[in-house]
Structure formats: structure tokens, C-alpha cells
Design an enzyme around this catalytic site. Sequence first.
Site, PDB file in Angstrom:
ATOM      1  N   LYS A 171       0.857  -1.187   0.000  1.00 23.86           N
ATOM      2  CA  LYS A 171       0.000   0.000   0.000  1.00 23.86           C
ATOM      3  C   LYS A 171       0.898   1.244   0.000  1.00 23.86           C
ATOM      4  O   LYS A 171       1.489   1.602   1.010  1.00 23.86           O
ATOM      5  CB  LYS A 171      -0.895  -0.004   1.252  1.00 23.86           C
ATOM      6  CG  LYS A 171      -1.946   1.085   1.216  1.00 23.86           C
ATOM      7  CD  LYS A 171      -1.615   2.144   2.240  1.00 23.86           C
ATOM      8  CE  LYS A 171      -2.429   3.375   2.159  1.00 23.86           C
ATOM      9  NZ  LYS A 171      -1.782   4.451   1.403  1.00 23.86           N
ATOM     10  N   GLU A 246       9.735   1.795  10.485  1.00 23.25           N
ATOM     11  CA  GLU A 246      10.766   2.783  10.126  1.00 23.25           C
ATOM     12  C   GLU A 246      10.091   4.137  10.236  1.00 23.25           C
ATOM     13  O   GLU A 246       9.331   4.533   9.350  1.00 23.25           O
ATOM     14  CB  GLU A 246      11.261   2.526   8.700  1.00 23.25           C
ATOM     15  CG  GLU A 246      11.993   1.212   8.515  1.00 23.25           C
ATOM     16  CD  GLU A 246      13.373   1.210   9.153  1.00 23.25           C
ATOM     17  OE1 GLU A 246      13.912   2.299   9.420  1.00 23.25           O
ATOM     18  OE2 GLU A 246      13.897   0.121   9.401  1.00 23.25           O
ATOM     19  N   CYS A 280      13.892  11.060   5.923  1.00 22.74           N
ATOM     20  CA  CYS A 280      13.820  10.711   7.349  1.00 22.74           C
ATOM     21  C   CYS A 280      15.167  10.925   8.035  1.00 22.74           C
ATOM     22  O   CYS A 280      15.225  11.122   9.237  1.00 22.74           O
ATOM     23  CB  CYS A 280      13.370   9.271   7.492  1.00 22.74           C
ATOM     24  SG  CYS A 280      14.373   8.154   6.503  1.00 22.74           S
ATOM     25  N   GLU A 377      10.562  16.998  13.285  1.00 18.89           N
ATOM     26  CA  GLU A 377      11.108  16.951  11.931  1.00 18.89           C
ATOM     27  C   GLU A 377      10.539  18.119  11.125  1.00 18.89           C
ATOM     28  O   GLU A 377       9.325  18.270  11.050  1.00 18.89           O
ATOM     29  CB  GLU A 377      10.502  15.699  11.292  1.00 18.89           C
ATOM     30  CG  GLU A 377      11.399  14.633  10.899  1.00 18.89           C
ATOM     31  CD  GLU A 377      10.610  13.470  10.305  1.00 18.89           C
ATOM     32  OE1 GLU A 377       9.400  13.311  10.540  1.00 18.89           O
ATOM     33  OE2 GLU A 377      11.247  12.710   9.604  1.00 18.89           O
TER      34      GLU A 377
HETATM   35  P1  NAP Z   1       2.679   9.108   6.827  1.00 13.19           P
HETATM   36  O1  NAP Z   1       1.724  10.227   6.741  1.00 13.19           O
HETATM   37  O2  NAP Z   1       2.882   8.448   8.133  1.00 13.19           O
HETATM   38  O3  NAP Z   1       2.174   8.035   5.748  1.00 13.19           O
HETATM   39  C1  NAP Z   1       2.897   6.849   5.525  1.00 13.19           C
HETATM   40  C2  NAP Z   1       1.944   5.780   5.032  1.00 13.19           C
HETATM   41  O4  NAP Z   1       1.033   5.438   6.086  1.00 13.19           O
HETATM   42  C3  NAP Z   1       1.088   6.209   3.843  1.00 13.19           C
HETATM   43  O5  NAP Z   1       0.974   5.124   2.946  1.00 13.19           O
HETATM   44  C4  NAP Z   1      -0.253   6.521   4.506  1.00 13.19           C
HETATM   45  O6  NAP Z   1      -1.362   6.387   3.651  1.00 13.19           O
HETATM   46  C5  NAP Z   1      -0.284   5.436   5.566  1.00 13.19           C
HETATM   47  N1  NAP Z   1      -1.250   5.674   6.639  1.00 13.19           N
HETATM   48  C6  NAP Z   1      -1.808   6.828   7.036  1.00 13.19           C
HETATM   49  N2  NAP Z   1      -2.685   6.610   8.058  1.00 13.19           N
HETATM   50  C7  NAP Z   1      -2.663   5.281   8.295  1.00 13.19           C
HETATM   51  C8  NAP Z   1      -3.347   4.425   9.223  1.00 13.19           C
HETATM   52  N3  NAP Z   1      -4.214   4.910  10.114  1.00 13.19           N
HETATM   53  N4  NAP Z   1      -3.077   3.107   9.185  1.00 13.19           N
HETATM   54  C9  NAP Z   1      -2.213   2.603   8.296  1.00 13.19           C
HETATM   55  N5  NAP Z   1      -1.534   3.359   7.388  1.00 13.19           N
HETATM   56  C10 NAP Z   1      -1.760   4.681   7.400  1.00 13.19           C
HETATM   57  O7  NAP Z   1       4.133   9.517   6.292  1.00 13.19           O
HETATM   58  P2  NAP Z   1       4.544  10.369   4.999  1.00 13.19           P
HETATM   59  O8  NAP Z   1       4.143  11.794   5.219  1.00 13.19           O
HETATM   60  O9  NAP Z   1       4.123   9.685   3.754  1.00 13.19           O
HETATM   61  O10 NAP Z   1       6.139  10.244   5.098  1.00 13.19           O
HETATM   62  C11 NAP Z   1       6.899  11.055   5.904  1.00 13.19           C
HETATM   63  C12 NAP Z   1       7.265  10.401   7.225  1.00 13.19           C
HETATM   64  O11 NAP Z   1       7.876   9.142   6.984  1.00 13.19           O
HETATM   65  C13 NAP Z   1       8.305  11.207   7.977  1.00 13.19           C
HETATM   66  O12 NAP Z   1       7.999  11.201   9.343  1.00 13.19           O
HETATM   67  C14 NAP Z   1       9.601  10.442   7.710  1.00 13.19           C
HETATM   68  O13 NAP Z   1      10.608  10.637   8.668  1.00 13.19           O
HETATM   69  C15 NAP Z   1       9.101   9.053   7.711  1.00 13.19           C
HETATM   70  N6  NAP Z   1      10.045   8.188   7.001  1.00 13.19           N
HETATM   71  C16 NAP Z   1      10.786   7.296   7.724  1.00 13.19           C
HETATM   72  C17 NAP Z   1      11.735   6.518   7.071  1.00 13.19           C
HETATM   73  C18 NAP Z   1      12.579   5.520   7.825  1.00 13.19           C
HETATM   74  O14 NAP Z   1      13.201   4.696   7.171  1.00 13.19           O
HETATM   75  N7  NAP Z   1      12.617   5.549   9.143  1.00 13.19           N
HETATM   76  C19 NAP Z   1      11.912   6.642   5.691  1.00 13.19           C
HETATM   77  C20 NAP Z   1      11.129   7.564   5.005  1.00 13.19           C
HETATM   78  C21 NAP Z   1      10.192   8.333   5.668  1.00 13.19           C
HETATM   79  P3  NAP Z   1      -2.018   7.667   2.922  1.00 13.19           P
HETATM   80  O15 NAP Z   1      -0.921   8.269   2.122  1.00 13.19           O
HETATM   81  O16 NAP Z   1      -3.076   7.049   2.065  1.00 13.19           O
HETATM   82  O17 NAP Z   1      -2.526   8.572   3.976  1.00 13.19           O
END
Ligand code: NAP
Length: 475
Positions: A171, A246, A280, A377
Amino acid sequence: MKTYPLFLDGEWVESGPFQAVINPANGETIAQVSTVDRARVRGAIGDAHTAFESWRKLPGKTRGGFLHAIADEIEKRADDLARTITLENGKSLAQSKGEIGMTVDHLRWFAEEARRAYGRIIPHQVDGKRHLVIKSPMGVIGAITPCNFPLVLAVRKAAPAWAAGNTVVLKPAEQTPLSAIALAECAAAAGLPKNVLQVVLGDPAEIGKEFLENPLCRKVTFTGSTEVGRLLIAGAAQTVKPLSLELGGNAPVLIFDDIDLSRAVEGALIAKTRNTGQSCIAANRIYVQRSIYDQFVEAFTSRMKSMKFGDGLESGVEIGPLIDEQGLAKALSHIENAVANGARLMCGGRRSGDKGFFIEPTVIADVSPDSLCMHEETFAPVAAITSFETEEQAIEMANSSPYGLSAYAFTADLDRAFRLMESLEAGTIGINDGVPSTSNAPFGGVKQSGWGRELGSEGLDAFLETKHVSLGLNL
Ligand code: NAP
């Protein structure tokens, strides 16, 4: 405008309601993508479970062959894929190409790791017994990925999961589904057996719940915000579902006065601006030793001012737009808050243009420790800089965060480098290196930055069950 289907049960399935995909460089809708409801996700997990029974039986080398074939397909389509990543995410074409290079490298690394899912034999303690440790695939893996690296982070999960003998339901983020769909096209062209990969999109909470509650889905691997990670942890409590998480970071950069200034500036610059600061492991808090502080701030500001920002498709662009209006609003609020707390705005600080989600590359100096950007962040090309006096103080400041994904330090002192690598609370530490991540080394966070590791040999192990077999023998 093109309508994209999803890849389910070996077919391309078009089904509404459709989600719009926006180009963050101009705010225009570039495509619409199919979605599915929870019942269809349940069906996908069931189909993936059926596929698992035969996929798991293939020798690791054969599974690895499929991974190499997918890597070949990605390489063949690299130019189109780079354009797709830039169109939906905004990053520069050069960085999209870099993401593709890393994706191919992950696939080839795990193609080889597929042959190395070693168990072991343990010396017996009692006569008439022998002990074996074997590694088995887990089953169907539910993978949820974020918007900032839409291709490579999908592969960072799928490649080791496949190599270990699992099947995957993926997803992607709603802002960036086209790269995941392109991955499915490459997998289909490479002849990956049916239902070893399927892609779903729809209500994220519903899909997440299905992954967590469906007993055929054996693990959920997630990359994204700590906020969503917490929701998954709460949901997994009901079914005791294994999770790899992650999550978010808040990386400190420590710059000591023994380092060559230009080396430190360039290292901090790439750690800050790569992927438009939406990484990240992006440098979030830059701490500079007092004796070189003014020189560093001046040189860093001058480099930030020289960075070309604009539509990622334009040649020479180094910094693209932020992913959406929300990301832009957060970055601007961090700048406003820091300045209200006494920081000096050295450059940038404003939204740029009225189309898309651009922010001027920004430097804020003398940032006070209670400013928002020192705790959260910022996820933007906004550099927050402050000073320290001693190594002990620098370590204390670096570790004063509930996050611990990555940390950076620039120093020419080998003894200090060892002290830093042993005391910094982060899963990845770049010493004199602003781009530390690589396929063959483990990646993941400590504290609230996550659970588990991806990449390296640890990346394969994350998708294997460890079984002890005790053999009673008549010897
Ligand atoms: P996000 O808002 O947390 O979304 C990530 C994924 O989770 C998306 O596919 C989103 O779907 C899904 N999601 C949202 N609500 C959910 C729920 N209730 N249950 C299950 N899945 C759900 O993150 P983002 O804005 O795309 O990415 C940025 C974040 O990712 C930052 O905090 C960054 O640091 C972190 N990140 C971490 C790493 C690592 O390796 N540690 C790497 C890259 C990014 P929808 O898009 O459909 O809402």
C-alpha cells in the site's frame, strides 16, 4: 488525464472512487488512481497466501533470479521512471535517478541474500539429541510506504520479503502511488509469479486494519511518521502482529572545530537538502562548535543561497517543491516559531510563487533549544543552526530527542569519532559522511524512530521466522 488501475490477482483492475495524483511543482492533477475497499484487500491477502505456498518452495537462487529480472526491467525504464517519481513527488530528476540506482542496488543485494538464509547447528547438551536452527519465510507481508522515496522504500520492503520466500501486498502513499504501480509493471514484465506482488490503495486506516487483523497477513512492515506508527502498534496489540517500523527522525549534525570547514559545509548541506529536505535522515538540527560558528553560518548560508530550486523536471534544479500544502505550512510555521524565539533569519524563509508548494532554501541561526524545529522533523530545506562549546555538551544536545534514526558528526579527531559513534543515540551515524545509507548495511531507528532494521543481512532476517528443531536420535 490517465486513469491508473491497481495490480491485483495478476490483473490490472480499474475501480473507483479514484484518487487524484497532484504534481507538487504546480498543484495540477496529473493522474487518477483506482482504489479498493477493505473486502478487496482481504481478497488480495487470500490470493497472496495461495501464491506463498509455491513461492516459498522455490530455491533462494531462483527467487533471487526474479529480483535480478525486476532490476533489469527498472534499469531499462529508468528515464520514464525518473520522470514519474519527479512528477508525483517533486524531487529533481537527478535525485529521482539516484533513487532508481539505489532501488536497483537493493534488488541485486537481496537477490544474492536470498541464497544466504542460513540456519545453524547447535552442539547438543544431552546424549541422543541434536539441535538445528532453521529459517522459514513468514507468509503474506503487508507493506505500507511513505511519499518521500516512493520507489526505493517499496523495494526496501518487497525485495527482502520476496528473497526470504514471502509474498507482498503493498500500500503506497496516496500522494505517490504511480511509482508503486510502475514497480508492479516491472515485476509483471519480469515474470514474477502471480500474486507475489499486489498493489492496493484506498482508505489507509481500513487497509492498515485489514493487514493487522487478517490472520493470513503475518507481518506488517511500515515506513512513515511516528504518529501512524503508534496507531499500528496499538492495532497490533490485539493480534500480536509482528511489526517492522521505520519512523520519523530528527537528525543532529555536530560540527567540531578540528574539521576542514568546506568539508563540513558540503557534508551538512547534502544531509540537509537531499530529497528537498524530505528525508527521514535529513539534518534537522545543526550544532557547530563556538570557535568556528560564525564562519560556518556564513559559508553554509552562502551555499544554501546558491542552490537552484524549482520544478524538478528543469535542468540543474537541486531542490524541488515540498510534497503538499500541509508540508509547506509546517515548514513555514517552524521558521516563524524559531524567529519568534530569537533566531536570526540568514536567508529564505518564505513561500516561493503561487503555484505548487515551494519554499525558499532557508537558514536560521542562533536557534533556541525550545524552538519547534529542534524537537520536530521540519521535512524541508530549512537549516536550523546553533552553537556548542564542548564535546560533552554536543553529545548531550544531540541525544536530547525522543527520536534516534540518524546522526552526523564532522571531526578530524579519530579518538573523538569513536567516542561519538559509541555515545550517539541513533541507528545510522555518518562520521564525515552526509549520505550514509547503503544496501549492504542495516538501517533503522532507536527510541521513537522505530523497531527493527532494513537492508544489510538484518534486512533479510526481518522477514524470516527462526525455528529450533530438536532431534531425538538413536546414535
Ligand atoms: P505518513 O503520513 O505516516 O504516511 C505513511 C503511510 O502510512 C502512507 O501510505 C499513509 O497512507 C499510511 N497511513 C496513514 N494513516 C494510516 C493508518 N491509520 N493506518 C495505516 N496506514 C496509514 O508519512 P509520509 O508523510 O508519507 O512520510 C513522511 C514520514 O515518513 C516522515 O515522518 C519520515 O521521517 C518518515 N520516514 C521514515 C523513514 C525511515 O526509514 N525511518 C523513511 C522515510 C520516511 P495515505 O498516504 O493514504 O494517507
